[in-house]
Design a protein around this motif. Structure first.
Motif, mmCIF file in Angstrom:
data_model
loop_
_atom_site.group_PDB
_atom_site.id
_atom_site.type_symbol
_atom_site.label_atom_id
_atom_site.label_comp_id
_atom_site.label_asym_id
_atom_site.label_seq_id
_atom_site.Cartn_x
_atom_site.Cartn_y
_atom_site.Cartn_z
ATOM 1 N N LEU A 122 -1.592 -1.394 -4.119
ATOM 2 C CA LEU A 122 -2.547 -1.166 -3.665
ATOM 3 C C LEU A 122 -2.171 0.404 -3.434
ATOM 4 O O LEU A 122 -1.524 1.026 -1.977
ATOM 5 N N LEU A 123 -1.914 2.163 -4.662
ATOM 6 C CA LEU A 123 -1.284 3.034 -5.630
ATOM 7 C C LEU A 123 -2.450 4.576 -4.620
ATOM 8 O O LEU A 123 -3.233 4.208 -5.906
ATOM 9 N N ASP A 124 -2.451 5.038 -4.007
ATOM 10 C CA ASP A 124 -2.464 6.360 -4.741
ATOM 11 C C ASP A 124 -2.273 6.888 -5.327
ATOM 12 O O ASP A 124 -0.456 6.689 -6.461
ATOM 13 N N VAL A 125 -2.899 7.644 -6.040
ATOM 14 C CA VAL A 125 -2.378 8.067 -7.816
ATOM 15 C C VAL A 125 -1.327 9.835 -7.468
ATOM 16 O O VAL A 125 -0.178 9.745 -7.790
ATOM 17 N N MET A 126 -1.775 10.413 -6.950
ATOM 18 C CA MET A 126 -1.427 11.945 -6.866
ATOM 19 C C MET A 126 -0.425 12.087 -6.013
ATOM 20 O O MET A 126 -0.526 11.755 -4.645
ATOM 21 N N TYR A 134 0.825 -0.644 0.072
ATOM 22 C CA TYR A 134 -0.114 -0.308 -0.084
ATOM 23 C C TYR A 134 1.108 1.146 -0.042
ATOM 24 O O TYR A 134 1.562 1.519 1.679
ATOM 25 N N VAL A 135 0.833 2.283 -1.471
ATOM 26 C CA VAL A 135 1.255 3.009 -1.309
ATOM 27 C C VAL A 135 1.023 4.178 -0.824
ATOM 28 O O VAL A 135 -0.193 4.702 -1.828
ATOM 29 N N GLU A 136 0.961 5.765 0.028
ATOM 30 C CA GLU A 136 0.319 6.105 -0.127
ATOM 31 C C GLU A 136 1.052 7.239 1.423
ATOM 32 O O GLU A 136 1.764 6.978 1.947
#
Lengths: 114, 132
Positions: B57-61, B11-13
């Motif tokens: 699970l990736l944040d976009v911005m 998970y990247v955020e």
């Protein structure tokens, strides 16, 4: 099911924590806007303003502050348009500043910092 | 048809508040195991070090390296070369979803999200992938 209950309890605490940190988020937004006003050519500052608004817009609703998130999204949209145009005036920034006053009014328990 | 179960999520955020609430929801309600990263480079380091997730699970911005760029870089690493990906983003207009799909995303979670529903949302997107 107990995990759901545990999560609800912890979410309430997280919501309160998020609310308590809104002042810090507003300070970052104000700082970015200030940097834009000091130098109308400062694209990095406008990008940072956009990023801070985007972050607030994406998170506020998750913590139960829907109106705040929607207002942040609306202002983010205005900033995105200016970034897309590549240029802006001090009047554009004054309009954004006025909208930010409205944004802060939607925060629970936040002192007015205008 | 893949019968792979979903357990490990990379998970990247970058937003710490969102990161906390999503991780809590996915671990407590979903029972998933998360490796949480605050940036694209951190995610790349996790993948290079051998973490092999079932799902990205990736944040976009995100500042510096955004979600799509992070995905492109993760695709160059054996551990994550073909790992299914879901994007989390507020940008969910039709053309934007088409773009994420063109990158190979199996779905998109719109922000803001309901923490109580997040794990179910992720699991539904995963199961829908398995049915295809």
């Amino acid at each position: 099911m107990s995990n759901d209950h545990d999560l609800e309890v912890q979410l309430q605490a997280l919501n309160a924590m998020f609310a308590s940190k809104l002042g810090g988020r507003f300070l970052k937004i104000d700082e970015a806007l200030h940097n834009c006003m000091v130098d109308l050519q400062n694209h990095d500052a406008m990008t940072e303003l956009n990023r801070q608004l985007h972050s607030l817009a994406g998170s506020a609703g998750t913590f139960g502050f829907d109106a705040l998130g929607m207002k942040a999204r609306e202002i983010e949209g205005q900033v995105t348009l200016l970034l897309g145009a590549g240029t802006w005036t001090s009047q554009d920034l004054k309009l954004i500043a006025a909208d930010l006053v409205g944004l802060k009014r939607l925060a629970p328990g936040q002192p007015m910092t205008t | 048809m893949s019968e792979q179960t979903l357990q490990n999520i990379l998970y990247v955020e970058d937003d710490a508040d969102i990161q906390t609430v999503a991780q809590m929801a996915l671990e407590m309600v979903g029972g998933f195991t998360l490796k949480t990263c605050s940036s694209g480079p951190e995610a790349l380091a996790a993948a290079v070090s051998g973490f092999g997730p079932d799902l990205l699970l990736l944040d976009v911005m995100m500042p510096g390296m955004d979600g799509p760029t992070t995905l492109a870089e993760l695709r160059r690493i054996d551990q994550t070369a073909t790992t299914p990906v879901i994007f989390m983003t507020a940008k969910v207009q039709g053309s934007e979803i088409d773009f994420y799909t063109s990158l190979g995303a199996i779905g998109v979670v719109a922000k803001p999200f309901d923490p109580m529903q997040l794990a179910d949302q992720i699991r539904r997107l995963w199961e829908r992938k398995s049915e295809q």
